[in-house]
Design a protein around this motif. Structure first.
Motif, PDB file in Angstrom:
ATOM      1  N   SER A 129     -11.401   5.573 -41.071  1.00 32.34           N
ATOM      2  CA  SER A 129     -10.032   5.901 -41.481  1.00 32.34           C
ATOM      3  C   SER A 129      -9.809   7.407 -41.546  1.00 32.34           C
ATOM      4  N   ASN A 130      -8.684   7.848 -41.030  1.00 29.42           N
ATOM      5  CA  ASN A 130      -8.291   9.254 -41.114  1.00 29.42           C
ATOM      6  C   ASN A 130      -7.285   9.488 -42.236  1.00 29.42           C
ATOM      7  N   ARG A 131      -7.086   8.480 -43.066  1.00 32.17           N
ATOM      8  CA  ARG A 131      -6.062   8.553 -44.119  1.00 32.17           C
ATOM      9  C   ARG A 131      -6.590   9.224 -45.370  1.00 32.17           C
ATOM     10  N   ASP A 132      -5.904  10.270 -45.812  1.00 33.19           N
ATOM     11  CA  ASP A 132      -6.202  10.963 -47.063  1.00 33.19           C
ATOM     12  C   ASP A 132      -7.717  11.203 -47.210  1.00 33.19           C
ATOM     13  N   GLY A 133      -8.275  10.749 -48.342  1.00 32.16           N
ATOM     14  CA  GLY A 133      -9.705  10.962 -48.579  1.00 32.16           C
ATOM     15  C   GLY A 133     -10.523   9.712 -48.368  1.00 32.16           C
ATOM     16  N   ALA A 134     -10.015   8.801 -47.546  1.00 33.57           N
ATOM     17  CA  ALA A 134     -10.667   7.493 -47.397  1.00 33.57           C
ATOM     18  C   ALA A 134     -12.107   7.602 -46.926  1.00 33.57           C
ATOM     19  N   ARG A 135     -12.352   8.396 -45.871  1.00 29.89           N
ATOM     20  CA  ARG A 135     -13.711   8.458 -45.326  1.00 29.89           C
ATOM     21  C   ARG A 135     -14.697   8.985 -46.364  1.00 29.89           C
ATOM     22  N   GLN A 136     -14.299  10.023 -47.078  1.00 33.79           N
ATOM     23  CA  GLN A 136     -15.180  10.580 -48.108  1.00 33.79           C
ATOM     24  C   GLN A 136     -15.437   9.570 -49.215  1.00 33.79           C
ATOM     25  N   GLY A 137     -14.375   8.942 -49.695  1.00 35.25           N
ATOM     26  CA  GLY A 137     -14.511   7.980 -50.784  1.00 35.25           C
ATOM     27  C   GLY A 137     -15.336   6.770 -50.390  1.00 35.25           C
ATOM     28  N   PHE A 138     -15.104   6.259 -49.198  1.00 34.62           N
ATOM     29  CA  PHE A 138     -15.844   5.089 -48.737  1.00 34.62           C
ATOM     30  C   PHE A 138     -17.308   5.430 -48.487  1.00 34.62           C
ATOM     31  N   THR A 139     -17.566   6.658 -47.997  1.00 33.69           N
ATOM     32  CA  THR A 139     -18.952   7.083 -47.768  1.00 33.69           C
ATOM     33  C   THR A 139     -19.722   7.160 -49.082  1.00 33.69           C
ATOM     34  N   VAL A 140     -19.101   7.765 -50.087  1.00 37.92           N
ATOM     35  CA  VAL A 140     -19.744   7.878 -51.405  1.00 37.92           C
ATOM     36  C   VAL A 140     -20.038   6.493 -51.981  1.00 37.92           C
ATOM     37  N   CYS A 141     -19.051   5.598 -51.879  1.00 35.37           N
ATOM     38  CA  CYS A 141     -19.207   4.271 -52.466  1.00 35.37           C
ATOM     39  C   CYS A 141     -20.250   3.442 -51.712  1.00 35.37           C
ATOM     40  N   LEU A 142     -20.236   3.496 -50.387  1.00 34.79           N
ATOM     41  CA  LEU A 142     -21.212   2.737 -49.614  1.00 34.79           C
ATOM     42  C   LEU A 142     -22.626   3.249 -49.877  1.00 34.79           C
ATOM     43  N   THR A 143     -22.769   4.541 -50.057  1.00 40.07           N
ATOM     44  CA  THR A 143     -24.080   5.107 -50.404  1.00 40.07           C
ATOM     45  C   THR A 143     -24.593   4.510 -51.705  1.00 40.07           C
ATOM     46  N   GLU A 144     -23.708   4.421 -52.699  1.00 43.37           N
ATOM     47  CA  GLU A 144     -24.097   3.849 -53.993  1.00 43.37           C
ATOM     48  C   GLU A 144     -24.408   2.361 -53.878  1.00 43.37           C
ATOM     49  N   VAL A 145     -23.625   1.648 -53.101  1.00 37.85           N
ATOM     50  CA  VAL A 145     -23.876   0.212 -52.913  1.00 37.85           C
ATOM     51  C   VAL A 145     -25.249  -0.006 -52.290  1.00 37.85           C
ATOM     52  N   LEU A 146     -25.574   0.763 -51.266  1.00 32.91           N
ATOM     53  CA  LEU A 146     -26.886   0.625 -50.619  1.00 32.91           C
ATOM     54  C   LEU A 146     -28.012   1.003 -51.567  1.00 32.91           C
ATOM     55  N   SER A 147     -27.767   1.988 -52.396  1.00 32.10           N
ATOM     56  CA  SER A 147     -28.786   2.434 -53.346  1.00 32.10           C
ATOM     57  C   SER A 147     -29.061   1.386 -54.425  1.00 32.10           C
TER      58      SER A 147
END
Length: 369
Positions: free
Chosen positions: A66-84
């Protein structure tokens, strides 16, 4: 969608926010919801992913494009935590989702293509940064390394972020990789290219390889024959470094990741004065607006840790003249950047408890007008 599944939808809106605080709050909220759902699922059925977790992982991966707002950053942070936090989510499953949702199709528009490529890199970064890279097979590590290599060479805008991922992967699991068998086949051309073909990204990777595989005979021989010295940052190479590093402004307005590594290394060897004179003062500062801006940002990086001798070295007439010129009028190209740097200097002087540092700053500023 089941009633309990609906509760995970809310946090996704916050993850796409430009507000970092809201992003983190939403990520925490989603993690709590997923933990409760997965715990209940495991108590009742014992294995596999609950619907909420399965849905969220797929949506997080898909949203990385997604190129919308801060979606890529937010989703990256959250997916990192989910995997962890959720070992039940396999790395291979994430890679399969990447192939399903983030591959480029022939009909993709330029913006969609860019988003998908960045999404692929971000997905690979989440695997490395989550720590899950330590639990995968050597084959999977090599596959990740190859994916990053391909992506970094795919588009100019992917080079630095792709190399950042490569460097982080090698730092995490380099001991499991054979330089001769796993690294050299991918990067032989880069290493053998020498200074003539060197780029900021190549330098960043090579400095990492020389640190992680410092005892490897193949690497030592290649560096000695192609790079003049076994230590790339030897003062005899500063002219080459000036040519390479001034090209790092393709990352403007960010400071390329290679700079902190280089600055830290030359300072430890006591070569900052000559380095700054050759690479920054006589090359970067006396060039384009983007490179002048870079010189301001480099000084800002150094400010908190400069010692007395280094203050004299970096506050050169060229830099202070450039700073003064851009402060002289609000319409000057780097006026805002110059004001920001002056504020950083003032904060450093005011916050220092070392009187000699404070005096050194003030004397140097006064001496240069």
């Amino acid at each position: 969608m089941e009633a309990n599944e609906k509760s995970v939808l809310g946090p996704f809106w916050g993850l796409a926010s430009n507000d970092n605080v809201k992003q983190l709050q939403s990520a925490k909220e989603l993690i709590v919801l997923l933990r409760n759902s997965q715990d209940e699922h495991e108590l009742s059925s014992g294995s596999g992913l609950c619907d909420n977790l399965s849905y969220s992982v797929e949506r997080l991966v898909r949203g990385l494009s997604s190129n919308r707002d801060g979606a890529r950053q937010g989703f990256t942070v959250c997916l990192t935590e989910v995997l962890s936090l959720f070992d039940c989510v396999s790395v291979n499953e994430v890679l399969q989702l990447v192939d399903k949702h983030l591959m480029i199709t022939g009909s993709a528009r330029a913006q969609e293509e860019r988003g998908a490529y960045f999404g692929q890199v971000c997905a690979l970064l989440t695997i490395v940064r989550s720590g899950r890279i330590h639990g995968v097979s050597l084959d999977t590590i090599c596959a990740l390394l190859k994916r990053l290599h391909i992506l970094a060479n795919k588009k100019l805008y992917l080079r630095e972020v792709g190399m950042v991922g490569t460097v982080q992967l090698i730092r995490e699991v380099g001991s499991r990789l054979s330089f001769d068998e796993n690294i050299l086949p991918l990067y032989k051309q880069l290493i053998e290219g020498g200074w003539e073909k060197c780029t900021p990204d190549a330098l960043y990777l090579l400095l990492t390889l020389l640190e992680i595989y410092s005892k490897n005979e193949t690497l030592k021989k290649l560096v000695k024959s192609k790079w003049n010295h076994k230590w790339l940052l030897h003062p005899d190479n500063f002219e080459y470094l000036a040519t390479v590093l001034k090209e790092s402004t393709f990352a403007h307005p960010s400071v390329h990741s290679v700079w902190p590594v280089v600055l830290d290394a030359v300072r430890k060897k006591g070569h900052l004065t000559l380095f700054w004179k050759t690479v920054v003062d006589e090359s970067v500062i006396v060039s384009s607006h983007e490179r002048k801006y870079l010189s301001f940002k480099l000084l800002e990086l150094l400010l908190p840790t400069l010692d007395v001798s280094e203050v004299v070295a970096v506050f050169t007439p060229n830099l202070l003249r450039c700073l003064r010129n851009n402060l002289s009028g609000a319409d000057n190209y780097l006026n805002k950047a110059a004001k920001h740097l002056v504020g950083c200097i003032a904060t450093t002087i005011g916050g220092s408890t070392d009187k000699s540092i404070q005096v050194s700053f003030l004397l140097q500023l006064q001496a240069q007008g």
